[in-house]
Scaffold this motif. Structure first.
Motif, mmCIF file in Angstrom:
data_model
loop_
_atom_site.group_PDB
_atom_site.id
_atom_site.type_symbol
_atom_site.label_atom_id
_atom_site.label_comp_id
_atom_site.label_asym_id
_atom_site.label_seq_id
_atom_site.Cartn_x
_atom_site.Cartn_y
_atom_site.Cartn_z
ATOM 1 N N GLY A 31 0.644 -1.120 -0.113
ATOM 2 C CA GLY A 31 -0.004 0.046 -0.071
ATOM 3 C C GLY A 31 0.855 1.235 0.108
ATOM 4 O O GLY A 31 0.137 2.252 0.242
ATOM 5 N N GLY A 32 2.241 1.258 -0.385
ATOM 6 C CA GLY A 32 2.693 2.312 -0.406
ATOM 7 C C GLY A 32 2.510 3.497 -1.000
ATOM 8 O O GLY A 32 2.311 4.578 -0.976
ATOM 9 N N TYR A 33 2.243 3.032 -2.512
ATOM 10 C CA TYR A 33 1.902 4.147 -3.292
ATOM 11 C C TYR A 33 0.400 4.451 -3.053
ATOM 12 O O TYR A 33 0.303 5.752 -3.060
ATOM 13 C CB TYR A 33 1.912 3.452 -4.799
ATOM 14 N N SER A 34 -0.453 3.631 -2.930
ATOM 15 C CA SER A 34 -1.942 4.021 -2.456
ATOM 16 C C SER A 34 -2.034 4.928 -1.353
ATOM 17 O O SER A 34 -2.590 6.193 -1.554
ATOM 18 C CB SER A 34 -2.831 2.764 -2.207
ATOM 19 N N GLU A 35 -1.154 4.891 -0.175
ATOM 20 C CA GLU A 35 -1.399 5.886 0.903
ATOM 21 C C GLU A 35 -0.646 7.088 0.207
ATOM 22 O O GLU A 35 -1.276 8.196 0.825
ATOM 23 C CB GLU A 35 -0.546 5.052 1.857
ATOM 24 N N ALA A 36 0.321 7.241 -0.253
ATOM 25 C CA ALA A 36 1.043 8.476 -0.776
ATOM 26 C C ALA A 36 -0.028 9.079 -1.724
ATOM 27 O O ALA A 36 -0.117 10.377 -1.494
ATOM 28 C CB ALA A 36 2.250 8.153 -1.501
ATOM 29 N N PHE A 37 -0.764 8.320 -2.757
ATOM 30 C CA PHE A 37 -1.579 9.184 -3.366
ATOM 31 C C PHE A 37 -2.799 9.695 -2.578
ATOM 32 O O PHE A 37 -3.138 10.835 -2.885
ATOM 33 C CB PHE A 37 -2.325 8.274 -4.448
ATOM 34 N N LEU A 38 -3.410 9.009 -1.748
ATOM 35 C CA LEU A 38 -4.536 9.428 -0.821
ATOM 36 C C LEU A 38 -3.929 10.734 0.140
ATOM 37 O O LEU A 38 -4.851 11.497 0.363
ATOM 38 C CB LEU A 38 -4.920 8.449 0.212
ATOM 39 N N ARG A 39 -2.739 10.613 0.538
ATOM 40 C CA ARG A 39 -2.341 11.831 1.228
ATOM 41 C C ARG A 39 -2.131 12.965 0.512
ATOM 42 O O ARG A 39 -1.801 14.081 1.043
ATOM 43 C CB ARG A 39 -0.991 11.587 2.081
ATOM 44 N N GLY A 40 -1.575 12.944 -0.849
ATOM 45 C CA GLY A 40 -1.247 13.871 -1.630
ATOM 46 C C GLY A 40 -2.491 14.756 -2.247
ATOM 47 O O GLY A 40 -2.195 15.842 -2.754
ATOM 48 N N GLY A 41 -3.650 14.318 -2.060
ATOM 49 C CA GLY A 41 -4.724 15.381 -2.817
ATOM 50 C C GLY A 41 -6.029 14.598 -2.129
ATOM 51 O O GLY A 41 -6.190 13.172 -1.974
ATOM 52 N N ASP A 42 -7.023 15.108 -2.714
ATOM 53 C CA ASP A 42 -8.701 14.664 -2.167
ATOM 54 C C ASP A 42 -9.076 13.737 -3.285
ATOM 55 O O ASP A 42 -9.944 14.084 -4.177
ATOM 56 C CB ASP A 42 -9.556 15.887 -2.124
ATOM 57 N N CYS A 43 -8.391 12.703 -3.773
ATOM 58 C CA CYS A 43 -8.659 11.800 -4.749
ATOM 59 C C CYS A 43 -9.077 10.551 -4.346
ATOM 60 O O CYS A 43 -9.320 10.406 -3.217
ATOM 61 C CB CYS A 43 -7.079 11.568 -5.599
ATOM 62 N N HIS A 44 -9.524 9.694 -5.194
ATOM 63 C CA HIS A 44 -9.919 8.274 -5.156
ATOM 64 C C HIS A 44 -8.970 7.427 -5.547
ATOM 65 O O HIS A 44 -8.389 7.452 -6.882
ATOM 66 C CB HIS A 44 -11.191 8.017 -5.539
ATOM 67 N N VAL A 45 -8.727 6.444 -4.679
ATOM 68 C CA VAL A 45 -7.807 5.206 -5.206
ATOM 69 C C VAL A 45 -8.575 3.905 -5.454
ATOM 70 O O VAL A 45 -9.004 3.631 -4.154
ATOM 71 C CB VAL A 45 -6.572 5.404 -4.096
#
Length: 326
Positions: A31-45
């Motif tokens: 989940g390293g990428y997923s968590e970084a994406f979620l932290r990076g902005g109000d996006c959906h993963v």
């Protein structure tokens, strides 16, 4: 061992996270990428993974980012057949995860003794089945093509001789056979390329990658980004060839030969950068596993009008042939 999302700064830069967009992390792992994406902005993963062992980590992320993250247990090659709407990005980190390598019972690494398994999905034939049932010629082909092992014939021969004495069922047994057969040359363990080749074969990693490229082509929204990190030269060659074909290029493009325009279907991808991006020296110093990583990026343009398959012919035994012998 600490988990490192490989080339994370470069991936985030290419992703360019924007509020409201949906991104597919096709190789969820730890989940390293997923968590970084979620932290990076109000996006959906949406995370994809065929390994059932990732479920607890995915559940924790889902609880932490309620309504913004979910996991689908599926190979990334099926990303266009799980009912997703068009997405703004697909990210694939090809190969085995640190989590799998560090768990001896999964049998991926010769550094930790365990069952000779190597299955990501934990279904189908194992690496032990391969070394038990495949012929010397078949093993040699796998080691030579998938492992690029120069001494593939001798490695295969020694495995055949060893299995006639006793079954090869653990990673330590196979590593010992290979060390005696190939000897030590430099810092790299002699079992490295053979273990890599068996893992790629057992999980049909190159076939999965070929299918995933076509699936992503169909799943991405206009201007969607396809970001792929590879660790093996065969993986990178497949991605490079697919991207250049889909961008309307053929041979050429060097200072000696110009890019040749392709005649045929309209280009379905644009390439913001034709060359690969590699990890920084600082990252390689901190995480040696990143040293062979390469990242390529393509941006979705027209709707695909290409053949469904991106598979390149490789002269290796089929995994289905092994399954039939079980």
């Amino acid at each position: 061992m600490k988990h490192y999302p490989v080339m994370l700064p470069e991936v985030l830069d290419a992703l360019d996270i924007r509020a409201g967009e949906t991104y597919v992390d096709g190789t969820f792992g730890n989940g390293g990428y997923s968590e970084a994406f979620l932290r990076g902005g109000d996006c959906h993963v949406v995370g994809l993974d065929r390994d059932p062992n990732v479920a607890p980590r995915a559940a924790a992320l889902s609880a932490q980012y309620a309504g913004r993250f979910r996991l689908i247990e599926t190979p990334f090659s099926k990303l266009d057949s799980v009912g997703l709407p068009p997405v703004e990005a697909v990210v694939l980190d090809i190969g085995v995860s640190s989590m799998q390598l560090d768990e001896g019972e999964r049998g991926f690494s010769f550094m930790r003794d365990g069952p000779l398994d190597m299955r990501m999905s934990q279904n189908g034939p194992s690496a032990a089945d391969a070394v038990r049932l495949l012929s010397q010629v078949e093993l040699e082909q796998i080691f030579r093509v998938y492992g690029e092992e120069a001494r593939a014939r001798h490695a295969a021969k020694m495995i055949i001789e060893a299995r006639e004495v006793s079954p090869i069922t653990t990673t330590a047994q196979l590593a010992d056979i290979l060390e005696k057969a190939l000897g030590r040359r430099g810092k790299t363990h002699p079992a490295t390329k053979v273990f890599q080749a068996l893992r790629i074969y057992i999980n049909d990693e190159l076939g999965e990658l070929c299918q995933a490229l076509v699936a992503a082509e169909h799943q991405l929204a206009p201007q969607g980004r396809l970001i792929i990190v590879t660790f093996h030269s065969l993986e990178d060659k497949i991605v490079k060839a697919f991207f250049r074909e889909r961008a309307g290029e053929v041979e050429g493009g060097s200072r000696y030969a110009p890019v040749v325009e392709r005649t045929g279907p309209e280009a379905s991808f644009a390439l913001p950068k034709r060359s690969v991006t590699k990890p920084s020296k600082a990252e390689v110093a901190e995480n040696a596993r990143s040293r062979s990583a390469k990242m390529r990026v393509a941006i979705r343009t027209a709707a695909p009008a290409w053949p469904e398959s991106a598979r390149r012919a490789l002269r290796v035994p089929s995994l289905s042939d092994l399954e039939a012998r079980l």
